[in-house]
Write a protein that holds these residues in place. Structure first.
Motif, PDB file in Angstrom:
ATOM      1  N   ALA A  22      29.083  38.882 -10.321  1.00  0.00           N
ATOM      2  CA  ALA A  22      28.629  40.200 -10.766  1.00  0.00           C
ATOM      3  C   ALA A  22      29.158  40.518 -12.167  1.00  0.00           C
ATOM      4  O   ALA A  22      28.425  41.048 -13.009  1.00  0.00           O
ATOM      5  CB  ALA A  22      29.074  41.277  -9.780  1.00  0.00           C
ATOM      6  N   VAL A  23      30.417  40.184 -12.410  1.00  0.00           N
ATOM      7  CA  VAL A  23      30.999  40.410 -13.740  1.00  0.00           C
ATOM      8  C   VAL A  23      30.252  39.578 -14.782  1.00  0.00           C
ATOM      9  O   VAL A  23      29.903  40.068 -15.860  1.00  0.00           O
ATOM     10  CB  VAL A  23      32.503  40.074 -13.738  1.00  0.00           C
ATOM     11  N   LEU A  24      29.995  38.332 -14.453  1.00  0.00           N
ATOM     12  CA  LEU A  24      29.278  37.457 -15.386  1.00  0.00           C
ATOM     13  C   LEU A  24      27.838  37.926 -15.586  1.00  0.00           C
ATOM     14  O   LEU A  24      27.326  37.927 -16.710  1.00  0.00           O
ATOM     15  CB  LEU A  24      29.310  36.014 -14.882  1.00  0.00           C
ATOM     16  N   PHE A  25      27.191  38.337 -14.494  1.00  0.00           N
ATOM     17  CA  PHE A  25      25.810  38.810 -14.589  1.00  0.00           C
ATOM     18  C   PHE A  25      25.715  40.036 -15.494  1.00  0.00           C
ATOM     19  O   PHE A  25      24.755  40.182 -16.270  1.00  0.00           O
ATOM     20  CB  PHE A  25      25.238  39.140 -13.211  1.00  0.00           C
ATOM     21  N   ALA A  26      26.718  40.900 -15.436  1.00  0.00           N
ATOM     22  CA  ALA A  26      26.727  42.090 -16.287  1.00  0.00           C
ATOM     23  C   ALA A  26      26.728  41.712 -17.765  1.00  0.00           C
ATOM     24  O   ALA A  26      26.230  42.458 -18.604  1.00  0.00           O
ATOM     25  CB  ALA A  26      27.940  42.962 -15.966  1.00  0.00           C
ATOM     26  N   ARG A  27      27.254  40.537 -18.074  1.00  0.00           N
ATOM     27  CA  ARG A  27      27.315  40.093 -19.467  1.00  0.00           C
ATOM     28  C   ARG A  27      26.067  39.310 -19.887  1.00  0.00           C
ATOM     29  O   ARG A  27      25.557  39.504 -20.981  1.00  0.00           O
ATOM     30  CB  ARG A  27      28.546  39.210 -19.691  1.00  0.00           C
ATOM     31  N   VAL A  28      25.584  38.387 -19.031  1.00  0.00           N
ATOM     32  CA  VAL A  28      24.486  37.505 -19.452  1.00  0.00           C
ATOM     33  C   VAL A  28      23.120  37.936 -18.944  1.00  0.00           C
ATOM     34  O   VAL A  28      22.107  37.449 -19.424  1.00  0.00           O
ATOM     35  CB  VAL A  28      24.737  36.035 -19.032  1.00  0.00           C
ATOM     36  N   ARG A  29      23.085  38.809 -17.953  1.00  0.00           N
ATOM     37  CA  ARG A  29      21.827  39.316 -17.389  1.00  0.00           C
ATOM     38  C   ARG A  29      20.904  38.210 -16.888  1.00  0.00           C
ATOM     39  O   ARG A  29      19.688  38.287 -17.025  1.00  0.00           O
ATOM     40  CB  ARG A  29      21.092  40.189 -18.403  1.00  0.00           C
ATOM     41  N   CYS A  30      21.502  37.167 -16.349  1.00  0.00           N
ATOM     42  CA  CYS A  30      20.728  36.075 -15.772  1.00  0.00           C
ATOM     43  C   CYS A  30      21.486  35.570 -14.551  1.00  0.00           C
ATOM     44  O   CYS A  30      22.605  35.077 -14.666  1.00  0.00           O
ATOM     45  CB  CYS A  30      20.540  34.946 -16.799  1.00  0.00           C
ATOM     46  N   ARG A  31      20.886  35.715 -13.382  1.00  0.00           N
ATOM     47  CA  ARG A  31      21.554  35.330 -12.130  1.00  0.00           C
ATOM     48  C   ARG A  31      21.903  33.846 -12.112  1.00  0.00           C
ATOM     49  O   ARG A  31      22.971  33.451 -11.680  1.00  0.00           O
ATOM     50  CB  ARG A  31      20.674  35.668 -10.932  1.00  0.00           C
ATOM     51  N   GLU A  32      20.981  33.010 -12.575  1.00  0.00           N
ATOM     52  CA  GLU A  32      21.215  31.566 -12.548  1.00  0.00           C
ATOM     53  C   GLU A  32      22.374  31.184 -13.465  1.00  0.00           C
ATOM     54  O   GLU A  32      23.241  30.394 -13.086  1.00  0.00           O
ATOM     55  CB  GLU A  32      19.952  30.786 -12.947  1.00  0.00           C
ATOM     56  N   ASN A  67      36.243  32.256 -20.534  1.00  0.00           N
ATOM     57  CA  ASN A  67      36.230  31.218 -21.566  1.00  0.00           C
ATOM     58  C   ASN A  67      34.911  30.442 -21.521  1.00  0.00           C
ATOM     59  O   ASN A  67      34.338  30.118 -22.561  1.00  0.00           O
ATOM     60  CB  ASN A  67      37.412  30.267 -21.395  1.00  0.00           C
ATOM     61  N   LEU A  68      34.441  30.142 -20.316  1.00  0.00           N
ATOM     62  CA  LEU A  68      33.150  29.462 -20.170  1.00  0.00           C
ATOM     63  C   LEU A  68      32.012  30.345 -20.689  1.00  0.00           C
ATOM     64  O   LEU A  68      31.043  29.841 -21.277  1.00  0.00           O
ATOM     65  CB  LEU A  68      32.900  29.085 -18.713  1.00  0.00           C
ATOM     66  N   LEU A  69      32.126  31.630 -20.479  1.00  0.00           N
ATOM     67  CA  LEU A  69      31.113  32.563 -20.973  1.00  0.00           C
ATOM     68  C   LEU A  69      31.072  32.556 -22.498  1.00  0.00           C
ATOM     69  O   LEU A  69      29.992  32.542 -23.096  1.00  0.00           O
ATOM     70  CB  LEU A  69      31.398  33.968 -20.447  1.00  0.00           C
ATOM     71  N   VAL A  70      32.235  32.532 -23.126  1.00  0.00           N
ATOM     72  CA  VAL A  70      32.286  32.447 -24.589  1.00  0.00           C
ATOM     73  C   VAL A  70      31.639  31.140 -25.043  1.00  0.00           C
ATOM     74  O   VAL A  70      30.853  31.123 -25.999  1.00  0.00           O
ATOM     75  CB  VAL A  70      33.743  32.551 -25.093  1.00  0.00           C
ATOM     76  N   CYS A  99      26.768  39.445 -34.129  1.00  0.00           N
ATOM     77  CA  CYS A  99      26.588  39.089 -32.724  1.00  0.00           C
ATOM     78  C   CYS A  99      27.820  38.408 -32.144  1.00  0.00           C
ATOM     79  O   CYS A  99      28.329  38.816 -31.113  1.00  0.00           O
ATOM     80  CB  CYS A  99      25.364  38.199 -32.558  1.00  0.00           C
ATOM     81  N   ALA A 100      28.331  37.380 -32.787  1.00  0.00           N
ATOM     82  CA  ALA A 100      29.498  36.662 -32.271  1.00  0.00           C
ATOM     83  C   ALA A 100      30.717  37.567 -32.238  1.00  0.00           C
ATOM     84  O   ALA A 100      31.502  37.534 -31.290  1.00  0.00           O
ATOM     85  CB  ALA A 100      29.774  35.427 -33.113  1.00  0.00           C
ATOM     86  N   GLU A 101      30.868  38.390 -33.262  1.00  0.00           N
ATOM     87  CA  GLU A 101      31.998  39.317 -33.298  1.00  0.00           C
ATOM     88  C   GLU A 101      31.887  40.343 -32.179  1.00  0.00           C
ATOM     89  O   GLU A 101      32.867  40.642 -31.496  1.00  0.00           O
ATOM     90  CB  GLU A 101      32.046  40.023 -34.649  1.00  0.00           C
ATOM     91  N   THR A 102      30.692  40.866 -31.967  1.00  0.00           N
ATOM     92  CA  THR A 102      30.473  41.840 -30.906  1.00  0.00           C
ATOM     93  C   THR A 102      30.759  41.230 -29.542  1.00  0.00           C
ATOM     94  O   THR A 102      31.399  41.850 -28.689  1.00  0.00           O
ATOM     95  CB  THR A 102      29.016  42.364 -30.955  1.00  0.00           C
ATOM     96  N   VAL A 103      30.304  40.020 -29.341  1.00  0.00           N
ATOM     97  CA  VAL A 103      30.555  39.323 -28.079  1.00  0.00           C
ATOM     98  C   VAL A 103      32.049  39.124 -27.883  1.00  0.00           C
ATOM     99  O   VAL A 103      32.597  39.381 -26.805  1.00  0.00           O
ATOM    100  CB  VAL A 103      29.810  37.963 -28.044  1.00  0.00           C
ATOM    101  N   ALA A 104      32.746  38.678 -28.920  1.00  0.00           N
ATOM    102  CA  ALA A 104      34.187  38.434 -28.821  1.00  0.00           C
ATOM    103  C   ALA A 104      34.940  39.724 -28.510  1.00  0.00           C
ATOM    104  O   ALA A 104      35.837  39.738 -27.659  1.00  0.00           O
ATOM    105  CB  ALA A 104      34.709  37.806 -30.106  1.00  0.00           C
ATOM    106  N   LEU A 105      34.570  40.809 -29.178  1.00  0.00           N
ATOM    107  CA  LEU A 105      35.226  42.088 -28.913  1.00  0.00           C
ATOM    108  C   LEU A 105      34.930  42.570 -27.492  1.00  0.00           C
ATOM    109  O   LEU A 105      35.816  43.080 -26.803  1.00  0.00           O
ATOM    110  CB  LEU A 105      34.774  43.144 -29.925  1.00  0.00           C
ATOM    111  N   GLY A 106      33.698  42.393 -27.064  1.00  0.00           N
ATOM    112  CA  GLY A 106      33.347  42.765 -25.698  1.00  0.00           C
ATOM    113  C   GLY A 106      34.116  41.948 -24.676  1.00  0.00           C
ATOM    114  O   GLY A 106      34.568  42.475 -23.652  1.00  0.00           O
ATOM    115  N   GLU A 107      34.289  40.680 -24.952  1.00  0.00           N
ATOM    116  CA  GLU A 107      35.051  39.816 -24.053  1.00  0.00           C
ATOM    117  C   GLU A 107      36.505  40.242 -23.983  1.00  0.00           C
ATOM    118  O   GLU A 107      37.119  40.230 -22.914  1.00  0.00           O
ATOM    119  CB  GLU A 107      34.953  38.351 -24.492  1.00  0.00           C
TER     120      GLU A 107
END
Length: 170
Positions: A22-32, A67-70, A99-107
């Motif tokens: 669920a945490v990962l899905f909230a970030r990538v919006r893809c169940r698979e 880390n895998l998400l990054v 984009c990369a900076e936003t992702v890193a800050l969000g992480e």
């Protein structure tokens, strides 16, 4: 009673797999994708040589997954950059640079939240997760966990106050 790695990993999977997805899905919006990253995180945890030295398996698992998400975001960015056709006279949009900076800050923010929630009792974590990530109402949580609505309310309040205090002081 000694530490049994296989039993600990099995219990961790049973108790945290849905929450982690669920945490990962909230970030990538893809169940698979979230299921794949979750599975890879568990596989990497299983391949860890010295599980006994890890103080908090759940926090360690979530760290692996993030880390895998990054890594996933990085590979996605590379794919987009390779497949994009930019013309010399058209600079990429400013959004692409952030984009990369936003992702890193969000992480980083997500990491802080996970660490903050790890300090709560397992019951409080479970109630907060069911309410905030699964979207269950307080009555549904009380029925699911066979506890009083008052207990659910108190634990949600406790979690929110703890998060607000801890994250504001960081």
């Amino acid at each position: 009673m000694s530490f049994q790695p296989n039993q600990a990993l099995h219990e961790l999977y049973v108790n945290c797999q849905g929450e982690l997805e669920a945490v990962l899905f909230a970030r990538v919006r893809c169940r698979e994708t979230s299921a794949d990253i979750c599975q890879e995180a568990f596989m990497r945890l299983c391949r860890t040589d010295d599980l006994v030295s890890i103080g908090n398996l759940k926090a360690y698992l979530f760290r692996i997954a993030l880390n895998l998400l990054v890594d996933h975001y990085r590979s996605q960015a590379v794919r987009v950059a390779v497949s994009a056709e930019w013309h010399d006279d058209e600079p990429p949009e400013a959004e692409d640079h952030r984009c990369a900076e936003t992702v890193a800050l969000g992480e980083q923010e997500l990491d802080r939240l996970i660490d903050t929630l790890a300090a709560l009792s397992p019951l409080c974590q479970r109630i907060f997760y069911l309410n905030r990530f699964e979207g269950l109402k307080q009555r549904e949580i009380a029925e699911t966990l066979n506890i009083s609505i008052r207990t659910v309310e108190d634990n949600i309040k406790r979690a929110l106050i703890h998060c607000a205090k801890t994250l504001d002081n960081s």
